[in-house]
Design an enzyme around this catalytic site. Sequence first.
Site, mmCIF file in Angstrom:
data_model
loop_
_atom_site.group_PDB
_atom_site.id
_atom_site.type_symbol
_atom_site.label_atom_id
_atom_site.label_comp_id
_atom_site.label_asym_id
_atom_site.label_seq_id
_atom_site.Cartn_x
_atom_site.Cartn_y
_atom_site.Cartn_z
ATOM 1 N N LYS A 80 0.836 -1.190 0.000
ATOM 2 C CA LYS A 80 0.000 0.000 0.000
ATOM 3 C C LYS A 80 0.879 1.251 0.000
ATOM 4 O O LYS A 80 1.887 1.313 0.721
ATOM 5 C CB LYS A 80 -0.912 -0.016 1.230
ATOM 6 C CG LYS A 80 -1.899 1.141 1.299
ATOM 7 C CD LYS A 80 -2.765 0.999 2.544
ATOM 8 C CE LYS A 80 -3.784 2.111 2.666
ATOM 9 N NZ LYS A 80 -4.628 1.959 3.873
ATOM 10 N N SER A 156 -9.391 1.820 3.451
ATOM 11 C CA SER A 156 -8.541 2.573 2.557
ATOM 12 C C SER A 156 -7.516 1.731 1.809
ATOM 13 O O SER A 156 -6.786 2.252 0.965
ATOM 14 C CB SER A 156 -7.807 3.656 3.356
ATOM 15 O OG SER A 156 -6.962 3.064 4.338
ATOM 16 N N SER A 180 -9.577 -0.506 7.602
ATOM 17 C CA SER A 180 -9.069 -0.294 6.242
ATOM 18 C C SER A 180 -8.478 -1.499 5.536
ATOM 19 O O SER A 180 -8.225 -1.439 4.336
ATOM 20 C CB SER A 180 -8.042 0.840 6.238
ATOM 21 O OG SER A 180 -8.675 2.074 6.423
#
Length: 472
Positions: A80, A156, A180
């Site tokens: 990420k 996210s 997330s």
Amino acid sequence: MSDLTDLTAAELLAGYREGTISPVDATQAALDAIEAANKDVNAFVSVEAETALQEARESEGRWRKDQPLGPGDGVPTSIKDIFYTRGRPTLRGTNLINADAAWDQDAPCVARLRETGAVLIGKTTTPEFAWKGVTDSLRHGSTGNPRAAGLTSGGSSGGSATAVGLGMGPWSVGTDGGGSVRIPAAFTGTVAIKPTYGLVPMFPASPFGTLAHAGPMTRTVEDTALLLDVITGFDARDWSALPTPARSFLEGLNDGVKGMRIAFSPTLGFGTNDPEVERLVRAAVDVLANAGAIIEEVDPGIYDPVEAFHVLWFAGAAKVLEAYGPDAITKVDPGLRRSIEEQGDLTASDFLDATAVRMDLGVKMGLFHETYDLLLTPTLPITAFPRDRDAPEAWHSPNWTSWTPYTYPFNMTQQPAISVPCGFTEAGLPAGLQIVGPRHADRKVLRAAQAYEKAAAWGTERPARPRAHSTK
């Protein structure tokens, strides 16, 4: 041989060990999957193809000599775009960060991945500073779902979930400050765990403080345990890092749930579920009961801590923007700006009051787990909705927390929580079962998840490439 993108990390590693699969071929297959679908789903913000292939060739050489660096050697891996990655920009979904800065450090989890010989194929999409439960940003656009490109992947860590779901590498590492990794896992039909806080060290510290965890995102529980083995390990740069685990998370993974006393709370006492989601979750609970768990439907006796969560969350968001100057708030996601401004001028007393709510919640859950080994809930009350939105159409609130009531409470308590796919609605959209344990009971959470996955057999299914702009 099966398509290499269908194989789990554990299967790839077995093939490397036996000499039947090459890390180079596995990496090229992941890169081909990215080439085929990323333009539709926008899972990656950057891909380092040549570097990845060189790393794969080096891994292949080690495997030929039977000298792998560790349990992830040669596995195509994405990260990420929140984690520092040496030699590659970490832009965090914002226009406020300059890509030309010096990038000379690895976050702890990235350092562990390098040490084990993982092949780092690229950085995945995130909303600005990972602030919300869907994945879109002014800098990188929105991310689609593996099941249908016109739907959100959640967030996210939505880019990582979509990458894993489409075979763009079997695993990824995401962050979870309010759900997330679990939110996108539920929306995409993948697996993700938020470990006990501190088990995966973080550096630099998250602006969201001790709400923020790092965790594996995979397609199977076994791969989740395997990736935890890779990315855990004490790092002195994290003042709250836990000691390096003394044994593998694979140990005892298949011991089952017979005799475990498990609570099932369909709403935590304050949520409301889509009927299809609740039906699927109840069926999953029955699977665990049939596997020998002692299930009792009971709420844990907590209240919705959303207001306190908002204080802690958006105080952190405001603080991170402060570093970019007084006009930074005018340059960010309008939803982020609105949420910060709605909180007003928070005081130290407001923050301490929110912390007190958090502490009370932790006490209640600690006492609850003196009776129950684990807690089951839906991961989310709904399935994926169209991308480019912060909430479903005509929803009662624009806040992402309004449709994630079962995830953020356990960031406040720092408990381990995993999301595993538990079936599909009539429209073909996945739902997630959340399994929550007391702090430091990560192995017990993984055991229950593995028991469910083995009995239900959802864990290895991967969708075909989605159609661009599809909404079903």
